[in-house]
Design an enzyme around this catalytic site. Structure first.
Site, PDB file in Angstrom:
ATOM      1  N   HIS A   2      44.230  43.388  47.403  1.00 52.73           N
ATOM      2  CA  HIS A   2      43.501  44.316  46.531  1.00 52.73           C
ATOM      3  C   HIS A   2      42.299  44.920  47.269  1.00 52.73           C
ATOM      4  O   HIS A   2      41.184  44.414  47.136  1.00 52.73           O
ATOM      5  CB  HIS A   2      43.000  43.578  45.284  1.00 52.73           C
ATOM      6  N   CYS A  32      49.458  45.344  45.988  1.00 56.80           N
ATOM      7  CA  CYS A  32      49.916  44.142  45.286  1.00 56.80           C
ATOM      8  C   CYS A  32      51.121  44.470  44.404  1.00 56.80           C
ATOM      9  O   CYS A  32      52.212  44.677  44.917  1.00 56.80           O
ATOM     10  CB  CYS A  32      48.759  43.514  44.508  1.00 56.80           C
ATOM     11  N   GLU A  45      40.683  47.490  46.532  1.00 57.29           N
ATOM     12  CA  GLU A  45      39.777  48.124  45.578  1.00 57.29           C
ATOM     13  C   GLU A  45      38.762  47.149  44.979  1.00 57.29           C
ATOM     14  O   GLU A  45      37.799  47.565  44.323  1.00 57.29           O
ATOM     15  CB  GLU A  45      40.587  48.794  44.457  1.00 57.29           C
TER      16      GLU A  45
END
Length: 197
Positions: A170, A79, A172
Site C-alpha cells: 500500500h 494489493c 498510499e
C-alpha cells in the site's frame, strides 16, 4: 493537468486521492462507467478483492475496465488492485479484469494481524521505499514482457508491463509519494505518445 482516476467502489480511495493531489495531478473518484472517459489513468486501490469484484459486476464495470486497458490507458493496482489486474490467480479458475500478465497468490504474508512495514529497493523509483503490507498478495509468475521492479523475501511484489503497473503493498498509506509520482509519469508518457502519433 493530468487526470488520474481512483476506482471508488471500496478500499483506500481517499488515501490515493490525497497522494495524487500531492503529486500535482487532478484526482477523480471513478464511481460509474461514464467516469472512465474523464481520466487519463486509473488506480485500483487496496481493499477486499472479492467485495470489489461484486461491486464491479453490480455496476457493470468489468468490460469498461478491460476496454480501458485495451486502449493503452495506464492502470495501477495496489494489493487487492493487483489481484483484480492479474491474468491468473492461484486457486482460481477465472481472472477478474485479467490484463496484467502475472500469476498472483492472495494473502501471501499472513492475516491482518501480521501486517508489517519494510524498506524496499524499487527499480526506477526508490532505493529506500517504506512499504506497508496488509494481507498482501505476491506475484508467483510473470510473463515474458513483464518487468520485475521489486522483490521481498524472495517474492515478487511489484511489476510493470508497459502501461500496466501492480504492487503487493500500500504505497498510499505512507507520506512517500514516489510510486504515485512514477505512475503519473507513466500516464504523462502515454499522453505524449498519443499526441505524437
Amino acid at each position: 493537468m493530468v487526470k488520474i482516476g481512483v476506482l471508488a467502489l471500496q478500499g483506500a480511495v481517499s488515501e490515493h486521492v490525497r497522494s495524487i493531489k500531492v503529486c500535482g495531478a487532478e484526482a477523480i473518484a471513478v464511481k460509474n462507467t461514464s467516469d472512465f472517459a474523464l481520466v487519463d489513468g486509473l488506480i485500483l486501490p487496496g481493499g477486499e478483492s472479492t467485495a470489489m469484484r461484486k461491486l464491479i459486476d453490480r455496476f457493470e464495470m468489468l468490460a469498461p475496465l478491460q476496454q480501458f486497458a485495451a486502449a493503452g490507458k495506464p492502470m495501477f493496482g495496489t494489493c487487492a488492485g493487483l489481484i483484480l489486474l492479474a491474468k491468473n490467480l492461484v486457486g482460481n479458475d477465472f481472472e477478474h479484469i485479467g490484463v496484467l500478465d502475472v500469476k498472483v497468490e492472495r494473502n501471501s504474508f499472513g492475516r491482518q494481524v501480521d501486517s508489517f512495514e519494510t524498506n524496499l529497493k524499487i527499480k526506477d523509483v526508490a532505493e529506500d521505499f517504506t512499504a506497508v503490507f496488509i494481507r498482501a498478495p505476491h506475484i508467483v509468475e510473470v510473463g515474458e514482457t513483464v518487468d520485475i521492479l521489486a522483490t521481498f523475501d524472495g517474492r515478487i511484489i511489484m511489476a510493470r508491463q508497459g502501461h500496466l503497473l501492480g504492487c503487493s503493498f500500500h504505497p498510499e498509506l505512507t507520506g512517500d509519494h514516489r510510486i504515485t509520482a512514477y505512475f503519473i509519469e507513466m500516464v504523462r508518457e502515454t499522453l505524449a505518445k498519443q499526441v505524437n502519433l
